[in-house]
Design a protein around this motif. Structure first.
Motif, PDB file in Angstrom:
ATOM      1  N   GLU A  54      -2.068  -1.187   4.651  1.00 29.78           N
ATOM      2  CA  GLU A  54      -0.720  -0.924   4.168  1.00 29.78           C
ATOM      3  C   GLU A  54      -0.409  -1.839   2.982  1.00 29.78           C
ATOM      4  OE1 GLU A  54       3.794  -0.562   5.899  1.00 29.78           O
ATOM      5  OE2 GLU A  54       2.334  -1.695   7.037  1.00 29.78           O
ATOM      6  N   GLY A  55       0.154  -1.261   1.941  1.00 27.60           N
ATOM      7  CA  GLY A  55       0.494  -2.027   0.748  1.00 27.60           C
ATOM      8  C   GLY A  55      -0.542  -1.937  -0.355  1.00 27.60           C
ATOM      9  N   LEU A  56      -1.707  -1.428  -0.050  1.00 26.76           N
ATOM     10  CA  LEU A  56      -2.765  -1.267  -1.051  1.00 26.76           C
ATOM     11  C   LEU A  56      -2.853   0.211  -1.391  1.00 26.76           C
ATOM     12  CD1 LEU A  56      -4.975  -2.647  -2.703  1.00 26.76           C
ATOM     13  CD2 LEU A  56      -6.521  -2.329  -0.773  1.00 26.76           C
ATOM     14  N   ASP A  57      -2.524   0.550  -2.609  1.00 25.78           N
ATOM     15  CA  ASP A  57      -2.465   1.948  -3.015  1.00 25.78           C
ATOM     16  C   ASP A  57      -3.775   2.412  -3.635  1.00 25.78           C
ATOM     17  OD1 ASP A  57       0.186   2.383  -2.222  1.00 25.78           O
ATOM     18  OD2 ASP A  57       0.938   1.503  -4.081  1.00 25.78           O
ATOM     19  N   ALA A  58      -4.059   3.688  -3.439  1.00 20.54           N
ATOM     20  CA  ALA A  58      -5.190   4.324  -4.111  1.00 20.54           C
ATOM     21  C   ALA A  58      -4.854   4.393  -5.599  1.00 20.54           C
ATOM     22  CB  ALA A  58      -5.430   5.708  -3.535  1.00 20.54           C
ATOM     23  N   PRO A  59      -5.809   4.063  -6.445  1.00 20.35           N
ATOM     24  CA  PRO A  59      -5.494   3.935  -7.865  1.00 20.35           C
ATOM     25  C   PRO A  59      -5.260   5.241  -8.626  1.00 20.35           C
ATOM     26  CG  PRO A  59      -7.802   3.458  -7.469  1.00 20.35           C
ATOM     27  CD  PRO A  59      -7.160   3.656  -6.136  1.00 20.35           C
ATOM     28  N   ASP A  60      -5.792   6.377  -8.163  1.00 22.71           N
ATOM     29  CA  ASP A  60      -5.629   7.606  -8.943  1.00 22.71           C
ATOM     30  C   ASP A  60      -5.808   8.849  -8.073  1.00 22.71           C
ATOM     31  OD1 ASP A  60      -8.442   8.051  -8.681  1.00 22.71           O
ATOM     32  OD2 ASP A  60      -8.806   6.867 -10.464  1.00 22.71           O
ATOM     33  N   GLU A  61      -5.667  10.005  -8.708  1.00 24.41           N
ATOM     34  CA  GLU A  61      -5.741  11.281  -8.001  1.00 24.41           C
ATOM     35  C   GLU A  61      -7.115  11.540  -7.390  1.00 24.41           C
ATOM     36  OE1 GLU A  61      -5.016  11.479 -11.618  1.00 24.41           O
ATOM     37  OE2 GLU A  61      -3.057  10.748 -11.027  1.00 24.41           O
ATOM     38  N   GLN A  62      -8.169  11.018  -8.005  1.00 22.30           N
ATOM     39  CA  GLN A  62      -9.515  11.244  -7.466  1.00 22.30           C
ATOM     40  C   GLN A  62      -9.630  10.692  -6.046  1.00 22.30           C
ATOM     41  OE1 GLN A  62     -12.056   9.498 -10.410  1.00 22.30           O
ATOM     42  NE2 GLN A  62     -12.154  11.389 -11.602  1.00 22.30           N
ATOM     43  N   TRP A  63      -8.999   9.573  -5.771  1.00 23.63           N
ATOM     44  CA  TRP A  63      -9.003   9.010  -4.423  1.00 23.63           C
ATOM     45  C   TRP A  63      -8.286   9.951  -3.460  1.00 23.63           C
ATOM     46  CZ3 TRP A  63     -10.299   4.093  -2.152  1.00 23.63           C
ATOM     47  CH2 TRP A  63     -10.997   3.224  -3.006  1.00 23.63           C
ATOM     48  N   GLU A  64      -7.180  10.516  -3.889  1.00 21.78           N
ATOM     49  CA  GLU A  64      -6.373  11.353  -3.001  1.00 21.78           C
ATOM     50  C   GLU A  64      -7.143  12.570  -2.508  1.00 21.78           C
ATOM     51  OE1 GLU A  64      -2.405  11.935  -4.455  1.00 21.78           O
ATOM     52  OE2 GLU A  64      -2.253   9.821  -4.993  1.00 21.78           O
ATOM     53  N   GLU A  65      -8.091  13.052  -3.295  1.00 24.29           N
ATOM     54  CA  GLU A  65      -8.929  14.170  -2.872  1.00 24.29           C
ATOM     55  C   GLU A  65      -9.838  13.784  -1.710  1.00 24.29           C
ATOM     56  OE1 GLU A  65     -11.049  15.521  -6.295  1.00 24.29           O
ATOM     57  OE2 GLU A  65      -9.225  15.937  -7.416  1.00 24.29           O
ATOM     58  N   LEU A  66     -10.081  12.496  -1.531  1.00 26.63           N
ATOM     59  CA  LEU A  66     -10.999  11.993  -0.508  1.00 26.63           C
ATOM     60  C   LEU A  66     -10.270  11.504   0.745  1.00 26.63           C
ATOM     61  CD1 LEU A  66     -13.184   9.873  -2.963  1.00 26.63           C
ATOM     62  CD2 LEU A  66     -13.631  12.204  -2.177  1.00 26.63           C
ATOM     63  N   GLU A  67      -8.942  11.619   0.761  1.00 27.46           N
ATOM     64  CA  GLU A  67      -8.140  11.054   1.844  1.00 27.46           C
ATOM     65  C   GLU A  67      -8.107  11.951   3.075  1.00 27.46           C
ATOM     66  OE1 GLU A  67      -3.893   8.781   2.458  1.00 27.46           O
ATOM     67  OE2 GLU A  67      -4.179   9.993   0.676  1.00 27.46           O
ATOM     68  N   ASP A  68      -8.066  11.307   4.256  1.00 27.98           N
ATOM     69  CA  ASP A  68      -7.924  12.010   5.531  1.00 27.98           C
ATOM     70  C   ASP A  68      -6.686  11.470   6.234  1.00 27.98           C
ATOM     71  OD1 ASP A  68      -8.023  12.951   8.153  1.00 27.98           O
ATOM     72  OD2 ASP A  68     -10.187  12.870   8.243  1.00 27.98           O
TER      73      ASP A  68
END
Length: 112
Positions: A54-68
């Protein structure tokens, strides 16, 4: 004029990249107080799992595609674990994230 490129050392991440994590999810403590967990095989170009606390954000949209979003709820029972879980994240992307947060903290948990 000569330009110097400054690199931030990531010895703990380098160790996990070279040796794997033995099926565990060890923490990497960051210089700014944040932390993440990685799980991977020796020499792999990607970590199988990357958990951002918590508090550490994914840096860009490419990460969001890999999220579960669902897996965190499943492994925690009925409570949602705070943080984010990603699969098959390139080692280079994890290294860049660590560098964005000032590198690794000098004091780390013992190696698994």
């Amino acid at each position: 004029m000569e330009h110097t490129i400054m690199t931030i050392a990531t010895p703990r991440l380098d160790h996990f990249t070279a040796n794997g994590t033995g099926g565990r999810n060890p923490r990497v403590l960051l210089a700014d107080g944040n932390w993440l967990r990685v799980q991977g095989e020796p020499g792999a170009a990607e970590f199988q799992e990357v958990y951002l606390a918590e508090g550490l954000d994914a840096p860009d949209e490419q990460w969001e595609e890999l999220e579960d979003h669902i897996e965190l709820w499943l492994i925690s029972g009925e409570e949602l674990i705070e943080g984010r879980l990603f699969y098959d994240v390139p080692v280079a992307a994890v290294r860049a994230l660590i560098e964005e947060h000032g590198g690794e903290r000098a004091e780390q948990d013992p190696l698994p």
